[in-house]
Design an enzyme around this catalytic site. Structure first.
Site, PDB file in Angstrom:
ATOM      1  CE  LYS A 128      -2.084  -0.926   3.939  1.00  7.10           C
ATOM      2  NZ  LYS A 128      -1.527  -2.235   4.369  1.00  7.10           N
TER       3      LYS A 128
ATOM      4  NE  ARG B  75      -3.860  -1.193  10.305  1.00  8.40           N
ATOM      5  CZ  ARG B  75      -2.783  -0.703   9.678  1.00  8.40           C
ATOM      6  NH1 ARG B  75      -2.787   0.501   9.158  1.00  8.40           N
ATOM      7  NH2 ARG B  75      -1.704  -1.440   9.554  1.00  8.40           N
TER       8      ARG B  75
ATOM      9  NE  ARG C  34       8.628  -4.065   6.235  1.00  6.58           N
ATOM     10  CZ  ARG C  34       7.387  -4.411   5.909  1.00  6.58           C
ATOM     11  NH1 ARG C  34       6.949  -4.177   4.698  1.00  6.58           N
ATOM     12  NH2 ARG C  34       6.572  -4.943   6.789  1.00  6.58           N
TER      13      ARG C  34
ATOM     14  NE  ARG D 196       7.177  -0.922  10.417  1.00  5.18           N
ATOM     15  CZ  ARG D 196       6.131  -0.740   9.642  1.00  5.18           C
ATOM     16  NH1 ARG D 196       6.280  -0.112   8.500  1.00  5.18           N
ATOM     17  NH2 ARG D 196       4.950  -1.157   9.996  1.00  5.18           N
TER      18      ARG D 196
ATOM     19  NE  ARG E  45       2.198  -4.625  11.558  1.00  9.14           N
ATOM     20  CZ  ARG E  45       3.040  -4.213  10.605  1.00  9.14           C
ATOM     21  NH1 ARG E  45       4.239  -4.746  10.511  1.00  9.14           N
ATOM     22  NH2 ARG E  45       2.676  -3.283   9.757  1.00  9.14           N
TER      23      ARG E  45
HETATM   24  P1  AMP Z   1       1.190   0.543   9.113  1.00 16.10           P
HETATM   25  O1  AMP Z   1       2.469   1.264   8.865  1.00 16.10           O
HETATM   26  O2  AMP Z   1       0.038   1.080   8.316  1.00 16.10           O
HETATM   27  O3  AMP Z   1       1.302  -0.964   8.965  1.00 16.10           O
HETATM   28  O4  AMP Z   1       0.787   0.819  10.641  1.00 16.10           O
HETATM   29  C1  AMP Z   1       1.643   0.463  11.713  1.00 16.10           C
HETATM   30  C2  AMP Z   1       0.827   0.323  12.994  1.00 16.10           C
HETATM   31  O5  AMP Z   1       0.209   1.566  13.319  1.00 16.10           O
HETATM   32  C3  AMP Z   1      -0.312  -0.677  12.968  1.00 16.10           C
HETATM   33  O6  AMP Z   1       0.122  -2.017  13.210  1.00 16.10           O
HETATM   34  C4  AMP Z   1      -1.221  -0.142  14.069  1.00 16.10           C
HETATM   35  O7  AMP Z   1      -0.715  -0.476  15.346  1.00 16.10           O
HETATM   36  C5  AMP Z   1      -1.084   1.354  13.884  1.00 16.10           C
HETATM   37  N1  AMP Z   1      -2.102   1.894  12.937  1.00 16.10           N
HETATM   38  C6  AMP Z   1      -1.874   2.402  11.690  1.00 16.10           C
HETATM   39  N2  AMP Z   1      -3.017   2.792  11.111  1.00 16.10           N
HETATM   40  C7  AMP Z   1      -4.004   2.512  11.999  1.00 16.10           C
HETATM   41  C8  AMP Z   1      -5.431   2.656  11.977  1.00 16.10           C
HETATM   42  N3  AMP Z   1      -6.067   3.162  10.900  1.00 16.10           N
HETATM   43  N4  AMP Z   1      -6.129   2.264  13.074  1.00 16.10           N
HETATM   44  C9  AMP Z   1      -5.510   1.765  14.170  1.00 16.10           C
HETATM   45  N5  AMP Z   1      -4.184   1.580  14.251  1.00 16.10           N
HETATM   46  C10 AMP Z   1      -3.428   1.952  13.185  1.00 16.10           C
END
Ligand code: AMP
Length: 197
Positions: A14, A89, A128, A140, A151
C-alpha cells in the site's frame, strides 16, 4: 480521480503504491502508520499512547485515529483528493470516514484492494528486517516474526470486515481487487486502469 483508499494486509505494498500514485496524481499520501511513527519518534502524548500498542501489533483506538485523519483531511493539500494508506482499518473508522466526507459532499471514489498471500507477506516482512540489519538501520519492531503474525491476525479479525463493508455499501465500480503478488510496476499499471475505468 479524487479520494482513494489503498486497502490490504500489512506488507501488501500500500505504501509503495501510494508513494508512486502520489507523484502521478498529485494527491497526498495519508499514511496513519507514518503519522503514528512520527508521533512515537517525537514522543508526543499520542506517540506515548500508541507506542506499546504498535509494538504488540494491535490497533490504536478508533476515536484517536479518526480525530487524526479528520484533522489531516481538512488541510488545503487534500482539497482535490487524497490517497488513504492504512485507514480505515475498522468498520467504525470506515463509517466515521463516510460521515466526514458526507459533510463535505464528497465520497470515496475508489477502494483498491491489494491481495497478497500470507506466506508472501511473511517473506516480505522478514526481507525488510534483513535489509535493515544489512544497512545498519533500526529494524521495525513490528517486523519481528511473532509480532508480524499478530498484525496479520489483527488484519483478519478487525480490518477484513472493512472490505465487506465496501462490498456492501460502495457503488458499482468503486471497489477494485488487484493481484499484489505481481511486480511493483504491473501493480501500479493495474491500479491506474482501475482509476481510469
Ligand atoms: P502501518 O504502517 O500502516 O502498517 O501501521 C503500523 C501500525 O500503526 C499498525 O500495526 C497499528 O498499530 C497502527 N495503525 C496504523 N493505522 C491505523 C489505523 N487506521 N487504526 C488503528 N491503528 C493503526
Amino acid at each position: 480521480m479524487k479520494n482513494i483508499i489503498l486497502f490490504g494486509p500489512p506488507g501488501a505494498g500500500k505504501g509503495t503504491q501510494a508513494k508512486i500514485l502520489q507523484e502521478l496524481l498529485g494527491a497526498p499520501q495519508l499514511s496513519t502508520g507514518d503519522m503514528l511513527r512520527a508521533a512515537v519518534a517525537a514522543q508526543t502524548e499520542l506517540g506515548k499512547q500508541a507506542e506499546g500498542i504498535m509494538k504488540e501489533g494491535g490497533l490504536i483506538p478508533d476515536d484517536v485515529i479518526i480525530g487524526m485523519i479528520q484533522e489531516r483531511i481538512e488541510q488545503p493539500d487534500c482539497k482535490e483528493g487524497f490517497l488513504l494508506d492504512g485507514f480505515p482499518r475498522t468498520v467504525a473508522q470506515a463509517e466515521a470516514l463516510k460521515v466526514m466526507l458526507d459533510k463535505k459532499e464528497k465520497s470515496i471514489d475508489r477502494v483498491i484492494d491489494i491481495q497478497v498471500s500470507d506466506d508472501e507477506l511473511k517473506r516480505r516482512s522478514k526481507n525488510r528486517a534483513e535489509q535493515a540489519i544489512a544497512a545498519g538501520e533500526p529494524v521495525r519492531s513490528d517486523d519481528d516474526p511473532v509480532i508480524f503474525a499478530e498484525r496479520l491476525e489483527t488484519y483478519r479479525k478487525q480490518t477484513l470486515p472493512v472490505l465487506h463493508y465496501y462490498q456492501e455499501h460502495a457503488a458499482d465500480g468503486v471497489l477494485c481487487s488487484i493481484d499484489g503478488m505481481q511486480d511493483i510496476n504491473t501493480v501500479t499499471s493495474q491500479i491506474k486502469q482501475c482509476l481510469e475505468a
